[in-house]
Design a protein around this motif. Sequence first.
Motif, PDB file in Angstrom:
ATOM      1  N   ALA A   1       0.809  -1.217   0.000  1.00 41.43           N
ATOM      2  CA  ALA A   1       0.000   0.000   0.000  1.00 41.43           C
ATOM      3  C   ALA A   1       0.842   1.266   0.000  1.00 41.43           C
ATOM      4  O   ALA A   1       0.426   2.283  -0.489  1.00 41.43           O
ATOM      5  CB  ALA A   1      -0.923   0.016   1.219  1.00 41.43           C
ATOM      6  N   ASN A   2       2.020   1.247   0.558  1.00 39.25           N
ATOM      7  CA  ASN A   2       2.855   2.441   0.613  1.00 39.25           C
ATOM      8  C   ASN A   2       4.160   2.217  -0.121  1.00 39.25           C
ATOM      9  O   ASN A   2       5.242   2.332   0.438  1.00 39.25           O
ATOM     10  CB  ASN A   2       3.177   2.803   2.064  1.00 39.25           C
ATOM     11  CG  ASN A   2       2.454   4.051   2.500  1.00 39.25           C
ATOM     12  OD1 ASN A   2       1.843   4.719   1.686  1.00 39.25           O
ATOM     13  ND2 ASN A   2       2.513   4.351   3.768  1.00 39.25           N
ATOM     14  N   GLY A   3       4.104   1.935  -1.374  1.00 37.76           N
ATOM     15  CA  GLY A   3       5.284   1.584  -2.140  1.00 37.76           C
ATOM     16  C   GLY A   3       4.902   0.319  -2.859  1.00 37.76           C
ATOM     17  O   GLY A   3       3.787   0.177  -3.292  1.00 37.76           O
ATOM     18  N   ALA A   4       5.808  -0.611  -2.982  1.00 39.68           N
ATOM     19  CA  ALA A   4       5.391  -1.845  -3.618  1.00 39.68           C
ATOM     20  C   ALA A   4       6.424  -2.914  -3.422  1.00 39.68           C
ATOM     21  O   ALA A   4       7.606  -2.644  -3.320  1.00 39.68           O
ATOM     22  CB  ALA A   4       5.173  -1.624  -5.102  1.00 39.68           C
ATOM     23  N   ILE A   5       5.973  -4.127  -3.328  1.00 36.97           N
ATOM     24  CA  ILE A   5       6.890  -5.261  -3.348  1.00 36.97           C
ATOM     25  C   ILE A   5       6.236  -6.368  -4.154  1.00 36.97           C
ATOM     26  O   ILE A   5       5.041  -6.602  -4.040  1.00 36.97           O
ATOM     27  CB  ILE A   5       7.244  -5.758  -1.928  1.00 36.97           C
ATOM     28  CG1 ILE A   5       8.303  -6.844  -2.006  1.00 36.97           C
ATOM     29  CG2 ILE A   5       6.032  -6.245  -1.179  1.00 36.97           C
ATOM     30  CD1 ILE A   5       8.960  -7.153  -0.698  1.00 36.97           C
TER      31      ILE A   5
ATOM     32  N   VAL B   1      -2.621   7.024  -5.690  1.00 35.55           N
ATOM     33  CA  VAL B   1      -3.863   7.580  -5.141  1.00 35.55           C
ATOM     34  C   VAL B   1      -4.383   6.783  -3.945  1.00 35.55           C
ATOM     35  O   VAL B   1      -5.115   7.316  -3.117  1.00 35.55           O
ATOM     36  CB  VAL B   1      -4.980   7.692  -6.196  1.00 35.55           C
ATOM     37  CG1 VAL B   1      -4.624   8.693  -7.257  1.00 35.55           C
ATOM     38  CG2 VAL B   1      -5.328   6.345  -6.793  1.00 35.55           C
ATOM     39  N   SER B   2      -4.004   5.513  -3.830  1.00 38.03           N
ATOM     40  CA  SER B   2      -4.466   4.713  -2.693  1.00 38.03           C
ATOM     41  C   SER B   2      -3.517   4.789  -1.501  1.00 38.03           C
ATOM     42  O   SER B   2      -3.789   4.198  -0.460  1.00 38.03           O
ATOM     43  CB  SER B   2      -4.643   3.245  -3.111  1.00 38.03           C
ATOM     44  OG  SER B   2      -3.414   2.686  -3.545  1.00 38.03           O
ATOM     45  N   SER B   3      -2.421   5.526  -1.635  1.00 39.81           N
ATOM     46  CA  SER B   3      -1.426   5.638  -0.566  1.00 39.81           C
ATOM     47  C   SER B   3      -1.384   7.066  -0.046  1.00 39.81           C
ATOM     48  O   SER B   3      -1.116   8.006  -0.788  1.00 39.81           O
ATOM     49  CB  SER B   3      -0.038   5.252  -1.092  1.00 39.81           C
ATOM     50  OG  SER B   3       0.971   5.655  -0.183  1.00 39.81           O
TER      51      SER B   3
END
Length: 316
Positions: free
Chosen positions: A17-21, A216-218
């Motif tokens: 949600a706050n970046g990506a993995i 936009v979702s973070s």
Amino acid sequence: MPGEAPSAAQLERNFRANGAILMPMSADAPSGPPPGARADWTIDQAWDRYTEAEHQVWITLYERQAQLLPGRACEPFLKGLDALDLHRTGIPDFARINEELRRLTGWTVVAVPGLVPDDVFFEHLANRRFPAGQFIRRPDQLDYLQEPDVFHDVFGHVPMLTDPVFADYMAAYGQGGLRALHLGRLRNLARLYWYTVEFGLLETPQGLRIYGAGIVSSHAESRFALDDPSPNRLGFDLERVMRTPYRIDDFQQTYFVIPSLQSLLDVTVNTDFAPLYARLAKAADIPLAAIEPGDRVFTRGTQGYARAGGRTGKAA
């Protein structure tokens, strides 16, 4: 430099949600859908099973993004929020929003259990079905979780699917993904998804605006992507984007800016990808923080956030 996942399908289903993995499906993963899933890997949303606490998580996430995004998110996204009325009383019922979404652009949202194979993912997109997770994060995970939940998938992605041009782009991407499977170039195509669908910026007369779902979702990246001096913000060029790696563990070091949604669609449907893939197979990657001589530079980033170690405190 962080690694990359091999495909956009695995990319989308393993978003933080706050970046990506990204975490690719294991080699010994089942070849067919899991128990309870249909042949196309869809499942029932089971909306009536959500608890009041789960609905409240959606409301909390929605309200803080709704306060932050005006003046940051692009107009098609904000119009999509209004058209679908995603706030209401909590987690949206896919059946309800599909009525309006189908009327506007012919798209629907389908629930999936998590990871889906590449061909299944692209097949859904090509047929205007967006695969979405059905679970929602816990109250202690508002800013960080390991895989995309219903808030990321529906709040982040679905409003843009109400825009006819972007809706056409997503369907064209799905069709291109099916072709890329046969050409062995998903690695490059995943970068296009990453830097547009997930982390894209749009040039407008009022300034840069967000259209990427991962931003936009973070709550944090909605500010970082536009305000922080650290990342590069560069003009979109298809081949350039497909040669550029991405961060899978933190905020991006480079964002790409499209001049319009129509231009993104046009370059996607009018490009012959076969010779492009042939060139990419021979071309070296461009370091993710690099600025090339031909780049259109909106912001020459300091890269201060990455050099300071970002979220982990370990320098990039």
